[in-house]
Each structure stands twice: as C-alpha cells, then as structure tokens.
Design a protein around this motif. Structure first.
Motif, PDB file in Angstrom:
ATOM      1  N   PRO A  59      43.215  77.922  72.392  1.00 29.17           N
ATOM      2  CA  PRO A  59      42.088  78.666  72.575  1.00 29.17           C
ATOM      3  C   PRO A  59      42.155  80.230  72.686  1.00 29.17           C
ATOM      4  N   PRO A  60      41.449  80.730  72.404  1.00 25.97           N
ATOM      5  CA  PRO A  60      41.648  82.450  72.260  1.00 25.97           C
ATOM      6  C   PRO A  60      42.071  82.891  73.568  1.00 25.97           C
ATOM      7  N   ALA A  61      42.783  84.118  73.421  1.00 21.27           N
ATOM      8  CA  ALA A  61      42.919  84.812  75.136  1.00 21.27           C
ATOM      9  C   ALA A  61      41.836  85.027  75.729  1.00 21.27           C
ATOM     10  N   SER A  62      40.531  85.458  75.149  1.00 18.02           N
ATOM     11  CA  SER A  62      39.314  85.760  75.658  1.00 18.02           C
ATOM     12  C   SER A  62      38.444  84.979  74.708  1.00 18.02           C
ATOM     13  N   GLY A  63      37.131  84.867  75.109  1.00 17.34           N
ATOM     14  CA  GLY A  63      36.097  84.278  74.512  1.00 17.34           C
ATOM     15  C   GLY A  63      35.775  82.902  74.854  1.00 17.34           C
ATOM     16  N   THR A  64      36.579  82.341  75.713  1.00 16.87           N
ATOM     17  CA  THR A  64      36.090  80.815  76.118  1.00 16.87           C
ATOM     18  C   THR A  64      34.981  81.031  77.133  1.00 16.87           C
ATOM     19  N   ARG A  65      33.914  80.095  77.190  1.00 21.32           N
ATOM     20  CA  ARG A  65      33.067  79.909  78.034  1.00 21.32           C
ATOM     21  C   ARG A  65      32.706  78.517  78.615  1.00 21.32           C
ATOM     22  N   ARG A  66      32.076  78.491  79.686  1.00 15.60           N
ATOM     23  CA  ARG A  66      31.758  77.069  80.060  1.00 15.60           C
ATOM     24  C   ARG A  66      30.543  76.777  79.787  1.00 15.60           C
ATOM     25  N   ALA A  67      30.389  75.354  79.539  1.00 20.41           N
ATOM     26  CA  ALA A  67      29.129  74.866  78.998  1.00 20.41           C
ATOM     27  C   ALA A  67      28.951  73.726  79.709  1.00 20.41           C
ATOM     28  N   ARG A  68      27.233  73.234  79.892  1.00 17.04           N
ATOM     29  CA  ARG A  68      26.822  72.163  80.497  1.00 17.04           C
ATOM     30  C   ARG A  68      26.387  71.236  79.464  1.00 17.04           C
ATOM     31  N   VAL A  69      26.716  70.017  79.516  1.00 17.66           N
ATOM     32  CA  VAL A  69      26.519  69.109  78.147  1.00 17.66           C
ATOM     33  C   VAL A  69      24.842  68.748  78.477  1.00 17.66           C
ATOM     34  N   LEU A  70      23.945  68.776  77.469  1.00 16.65           N
ATOM     35  CA  LEU A  70      22.616  68.285  77.815  1.00 16.65           C
ATOM     36  C   LEU A  70      22.364  66.785  77.521  1.00 16.65           C
ATOM     37  N   TYR A  71      23.054  66.353  76.436  1.00 15.63           N
ATOM     38  CA  TYR A  71      23.048  64.985  76.022  1.00 15.63           C
ATOM     39  C   TYR A  71      24.232  64.259  75.968  1.00 15.63           C
ATOM     40  N   ASP A  72      24.377  63.150  76.092  1.00 11.61           N
ATOM     41  CA  ASP A  72      25.325  62.013  75.592  1.00 11.61           C
ATOM     42  C   ASP A  72      25.736  62.443  74.128  1.00 11.61           C
ATOM     43  N   TYR A  73      26.966  62.250  73.579  1.00  9.38           N
ATOM     44  CA  TYR A  73      27.068  62.777  72.297  1.00  9.38           C
ATOM     45  C   TYR A  73      28.392  61.689  71.925  1.00  9.38           C
ATOM     46  N   GLU A  74      28.056  60.715  70.994  1.00 14.07           N
ATOM     47  CA  GLU A  74      29.453  60.010  70.482  1.00 14.07           C
ATOM     48  C   GLU A  74      30.016  60.542  69.300  1.00 14.07           C
ATOM     49  N   ALA A  75      31.353  60.820  69.669  1.00 15.89           N
ATOM     50  CA  ALA A  75      32.168  61.202  68.571  1.00 15.89           C
ATOM     51  C   ALA A  75      32.360  60.553  67.076  1.00 15.89           C
ATOM     52  N   ALA A  76      31.905  61.248  66.110  1.00 15.38           N
ATOM     53  CA  ALA A  76      32.095  60.589  64.811  1.00 15.38           C
ATOM     54  C   ALA A  76      33.343  60.206  64.445  1.00 15.38           C
ATOM     55  N   ASP A  77      34.437  60.792  64.731  1.00 11.29           N
ATOM     56  CA  ASP A  77      35.833  60.925  64.273  1.00 11.29           C
ATOM     57  C   ASP A  77      36.638  61.363  65.256  1.00 11.29           C
ATOM     58  N   SER A  78      38.022  61.444  65.072  1.00  4.32           N
ATOM     59  CA  SER A  78      39.109  61.911  65.986  1.00  4.32           C
ATOM     60  C   SER A  78      38.922  63.424  66.043  1.00  4.32           C
ATOM     61  N   THR A  79      38.273  64.193  65.204  1.00  2.31           N
ATOM     62  CA  THR A  79      38.353  65.650  65.398  1.00  2.31           C
ATOM     63  C   THR A  79      37.353  66.027  66.289  1.00  2.31           C
ATOM     64  N   GLU A  80      36.238  65.242  66.828  1.00  2.74           N
ATOM     65  CA  GLU A  80      35.054  65.605  67.682  1.00  2.74           C
ATOM     66  C   GLU A  80      35.565  65.068  68.975  1.00  2.74           C
ATOM     67  N   LEU A  81      34.941  65.677  69.868  1.00  7.96           N
ATOM     68  CA  LEU A  81      34.891  65.239  71.491  1.00  7.96           C
ATOM     69  C   LEU A  81      33.734  64.622  71.851  1.00  7.96           C
ATOM     70  N   ALA A  82      33.831  63.373  72.242  1.00  5.18           N
ATOM     71  CA  ALA A  82      32.701  62.712  72.924  1.00  5.18           C
ATOM     72  C   ALA A  82      32.096  63.412  74.328  1.00  5.18           C
ATOM     73  N   LEU A  83      30.858  63.421  74.374  1.00  4.61           N
ATOM     74  CA  LEU A  83      30.290  64.188  75.588  1.00  4.61           C
ATOM     75  C   LEU A  83      29.329  63.058  76.479  1.00  4.61           C
ATOM     76  N   LEU A  84      29.393  63.371  77.511  1.00 10.42           N
ATOM     77  CA  LEU A  84      28.590  62.777  78.704  1.00 10.42           C
ATOM     78  C   LEU A  84      27.481  64.026  79.310  1.00 10.42           C
ATOM     79  N   ALA A  85      26.202  63.465  79.139  1.00 11.24           N
ATOM     80  CA  ALA A  85      25.337  64.508  79.876  1.00 11.24           C
ATOM     81  C   ALA A  85      25.543  64.993  81.118  1.00 11.24           C
ATOM     82  N   ASP A  86      25.371  66.242  81.551  1.00  9.76           N
ATOM     83  CA  ASP A  86      25.670  67.023  82.784  1.00  9.76           C
ATOM     84  C   ASP A  86      27.213  67.093  82.946  1.00  9.76           C
ATOM     85  N   GLU A  87      28.024  66.957  82.064  1.00 12.72           N
ATOM     86  CA  GLU A  87      29.422  67.359  82.479  1.00 12.72           C
ATOM     87  C   GLU A  87      29.739  68.864  82.021  1.00 12.72           C
TER      88      GLU A  87
END
Length: 122
Positions: A59-87
């Motif tokens: 991660p960069p020394a600065s420029g990171t942000r927090r984000a709330r996941v709006l919808y579930d997301y299933e990773a298409a491959d190993s380069t992606e991160l699967a997400l759960l809504a509201d995390e």
C-alpha cells in the motif's frame, strides 16, 4: 422468361467493370505493430501486465481510504478480492491501474475490487 439484366449475370457485365483491376487489401502497405507493455516505476511488472500478486503489492504510504462494501461480489479469479455487503475494507489505487478498480485489503487478504461496489469514506 426473364431478360439477362440480373446483377451478377456475366452477360450483363459492363466492359469497364471487366477491365478495371480489383483493389486488394494486400496492395496496401503493411503497418507493423509493436506490443506495448506499460512499466510503472516502483511497481512490479506483474501488476502492470494485469496480473496481481497480492504479496508483491504494497500500500502507498498515504492515500489509503476506508470503504464500505455496498453489494456482495464474487471474485472472478485469484487477483480479485471477494466482498460481502456492509463490510469495511481498506482501498487504494496504484499508478497506471484501471480507474474502475482499486486494491482492497481485508486483514491479510488483498486483491482488486470494483469501485462501483464501494462507498468510499473519508
């Protein structure tokens, strides 16, 4: 019986059409193409080529942000991160990265996440 004026009928071909040479694509000069592989200073080539190895991305020394996941997301491959809504996850971008994607981190897991699935917080 029909007359011989159908399109494509050899009897009705005009003499001008028969004598003019056909234009072929092969007569045009060939333009060589050179494959372009972007290079990003400070980022391993695996990211620049679209292949993300989460262990190599820092991660960069600065420029990171927090984000709330709006919808579930299933990773298409190993380069992606699967997400759960509201995390809540930490996100950041890398130079030269597709603007529709961010790098997301949850604990020790890392991967690309689509921006449209996120609510970016301050």
């Amino acid at each position: 019986r029909f007359s011989g004026t159908f399109v494509g009928n050899a009897e009705s071909a005009s003499p001008a059409a028969a004598t003019s040479p056909p234009v072929a694509a092969a007569t045009l000069p060939a333009v060589p193409t050179i494959p372009v592989v972007p290079t990003i200073v400070g980022v391993p080539n695996t990211v620049a080529e679209g292949v993300l190895n989460p262990n190599e991305v820092k991660p960069p020394a600065s420029g990171t942000r927090r984000a709330r996941v709006l919808y579930d997301y299933e990773a298409a491959d190993s380069t992606e991160l699967a997400l759960l809504a509201d995390e809540m996850i930490t996100v950041y971008s890398l130079p030269g990265m597709d603007p529709d994607w961010l790098i997301g981190e949850r604990g020790n897991q890392k991967g690309k996440v689509p921006v449209t699935y996120l609510e970016l917080l301050s």
